[in-house]
Design a protein around this motif. Structure first.
Motif, mmCIF file in Angstrom:
data_model
loop_
_atom_site.group_PDB
_atom_site.id
_atom_site.type_symbol
_atom_site.label_atom_id
_atom_site.label_comp_id
_atom_site.label_asym_id
_atom_site.label_seq_id
_atom_site.Cartn_x
_atom_site.Cartn_y
_atom_site.Cartn_z
ATOM 1 N N LEU A 47 29.741 39.028 43.948
ATOM 2 C CA LEU A 47 30.262 38.274 42.807
ATOM 3 C C LEU A 47 31.761 38.101 42.973
ATOM 4 O O LEU A 47 32.463 39.055 43.338
ATOM 5 C CB LEU A 47 29.984 39.027 41.498
ATOM 6 N N VAL A 49 35.065 37.005 40.746
ATOM 7 C CA VAL A 49 35.579 36.743 39.408
ATOM 8 C C VAL A 49 37.018 36.247 39.543
ATOM 9 O O VAL A 49 37.856 36.913 40.163
ATOM 10 C CB VAL A 49 35.534 38.002 38.525
ATOM 11 N N THR A 61 35.446 34.208 28.703
ATOM 12 C CA THR A 61 34.575 34.031 29.865
ATOM 13 C C THR A 61 34.369 32.554 30.147
ATOM 14 O O THR A 61 34.129 31.767 29.229
ATOM 15 C CB THR A 61 33.204 34.704 29.627
ATOM 16 N N GLU A 139 32.604 33.345 38.554
ATOM 17 C CA GLU A 139 32.847 33.174 37.126
ATOM 18 C C GLU A 139 34.327 33.395 36.860
ATOM 19 O O GLU A 139 35.042 33.949 37.701
ATOM 20 C CB GLU A 139 32.003 34.116 36.276
ATOM 21 N N ARG A 141 37.564 34.600 34.112
ATOM 22 C CA ARG A 141 37.975 35.398 32.956
ATOM 23 C C ARG A 141 39.421 35.044 32.648
ATOM 24 O O ARG A 141 40.304 35.111 33.511
ATOM 25 C CB ARG A 141 37.860 36.891 33.242
ATOM 26 N N GLU A 155 39.126 45.845 30.740
ATOM 27 C CA GLU A 155 38.452 44.640 31.214
ATOM 28 C C GLU A 155 38.233 44.715 32.723
ATOM 29 O O GLU A 155 37.164 44.361 33.233
ATOM 30 C CB GLU A 155 39.277 43.408 30.857
ATOM 31 N N ALA A 158 35.349 46.961 33.572
ATOM 32 C CA ALA A 158 34.074 46.324 33.240
ATOM 33 C C ALA A 158 33.700 45.275 34.281
ATOM 34 O O ALA A 158 32.535 45.161 34.682
ATOM 35 C CB ALA A 158 34.156 45.700 31.852
ATOM 36 N N VAL A 159 34.680 44.508 34.733
ATOM 37 C CA VAL A 159 34.420 43.489 35.746
ATOM 38 C C VAL A 159 33.972 44.145 37.049
ATOM 39 O O VAL A 159 33.022 43.685 37.702
ATOM 40 C CB VAL A 159 35.678 42.630 35.969
ATOM 41 N N ARG A 162 30.310 45.003 37.442
ATOM 42 C CA ARG A 162 29.328 43.928 37.313
ATOM 43 C C ARG A 162 28.368 43.844 38.495
ATOM 44 O O ARG A 162 27.270 43.304 38.374
ATOM 45 C CB ARG A 162 30.057 42.589 37.152
ATOM 46 N N ALA A 163 28.781 44.298 39.668
ATOM 47 C CA ALA A 163 27.948 44.201 40.868
ATOM 48 C C ALA A 163 28.373 45.281 41.850
ATOM 49 O O ALA A 163 29.432 45.900 41.701
ATOM 50 C CB ALA A 163 28.072 42.815 41.504
ATOM 51 N N VAL A 166 32.227 43.500 44.215
ATOM 52 C CA VAL A 166 32.935 42.519 43.398
ATOM 53 C C VAL A 166 34.261 42.180 44.079
ATOM 54 O O VAL A 166 34.962 43.071 44.581
ATOM 55 C CB VAL A 166 33.207 43.060 41.983
#
Length: 262
Positions: A47, A49, A61, A139, A141, A155, A158-159, A162-163, A166
């Motif tokens: 992923l 971001v 988002t 994605e 942010r 934040e 948390a990001v 996500r995977a 990342v």
């Protein structure tokens, strides 16, 4: 877990169509950004971001396919963040839409509902399209200058969760007060503030980034403070990350930095 990051500046002048050929001094910055995105691709993330400044505190988002434009800068140029998708649809790899690729103004290609990309994320989408990113879902942010350091770090954590793998593309500028002709006029505090940011990014010094003076950053019109603190939070779970500073300059009196963490 965060496995790689690229830090890039986000002035619309980075886009040649916006600069209209009047900013050849940014060619070196553009080349450094291309090199930085190569580090992201080499990390083979699950992923990507894109984190950048936003008008609201956020975090906001922006899903894959969100449009952005440079119409406000007098250029009829549109971009999209990642492959163009319809809300709720699966995105097959063979969809054939290059991430960040330009699309005709006014074309209806299943844009996800919601706000358009803020300018910093639009520059990020342009960079991804320029380098032909197709290595992982994308994605965005958006984080604003009123988001606290603690909330930015939260934040980031948390990001990063996500995977398994990342990567972050972190957009933001340093101070806008380096010269008399800078957007924020000359402030003697700007150069040392930018120097510390450059050192911290080059050394992957998460503590220094979290500890940036938010009030001073606001005074100096630093758009990258919150995105860099998201990066610092995301990196907290991977002590093996090392940094490299690829570019540092202040054309037009604004601090622009390119760095990689891997």
């Amino acid at each position: 877990m965060l496995v790689a990051a690229a830090v890039c500046p986000c002035p619309p002048l980075l886009v040649p169509e916006v600069a209209a050929g009047a900013a050849p001094e940014l060619d070196t910055a553009r080349a450094a950004c291309t090199d930085a995105l190569g580090v992201l691709a080499a990390a083979r993330p699950d992923l990507l971001v894109v984190v950048g400044p936003a008008d609201t505190a956020g975090p906001e988002t922006y899903p894959q396919g969100t449009p952005g434009s440079f119409h406000g800068f007098g250029v009829g140029l549109d971009v999209r963040l990642g492959a163009d998708v319809r809300p709720g649809a699966d995105v097959p790899p063979e969809a054939g839409v290059r991430p960040g690729s330009e699309v005709p103004h006014g074309a209806d290609r299943g844009t996800p509902a919601g706000p358009a990309l803020p300018y910093g994320l639009a520059v990020g989408a342009w960079l991804l399209g320029r380098t032909g990113w197709a290595d992982a879902p994308v994605e965005g942010r958006g984080v604003g200058e009123h988001l606290t350091a603690e909330r930015c770090a939260e934040e980031g954590r948390a990001v990063a969760a996500r995977a398994d793998r990342v990567a972050l593309l972190v957009m933001g500028d340093a101070s806008a007060c380096r010269t008399l002709k800078a957007p924020g006029y000359l402030d003697e505090r700007a150069a040392p503030f930018d120097a510390e940011i450059a050192r911290a990014l080059g050394a992957a010094d998460t503590g220094a980034l979290i500890g940036l003076d938010t009030g001073l950053a606001r005074d100096l019109r630093v758009s990258g403070r919150a995105p860099w603190q998201v990066l610092a939070g995301a990196a907290a779970g991977n002590a093996s990350l090392g940094g490299a500073l690829l570019y540092e300059d202040a054309p037009y009196g604004v601090g622009y930095l390119v760095a990689t963490w891997s």
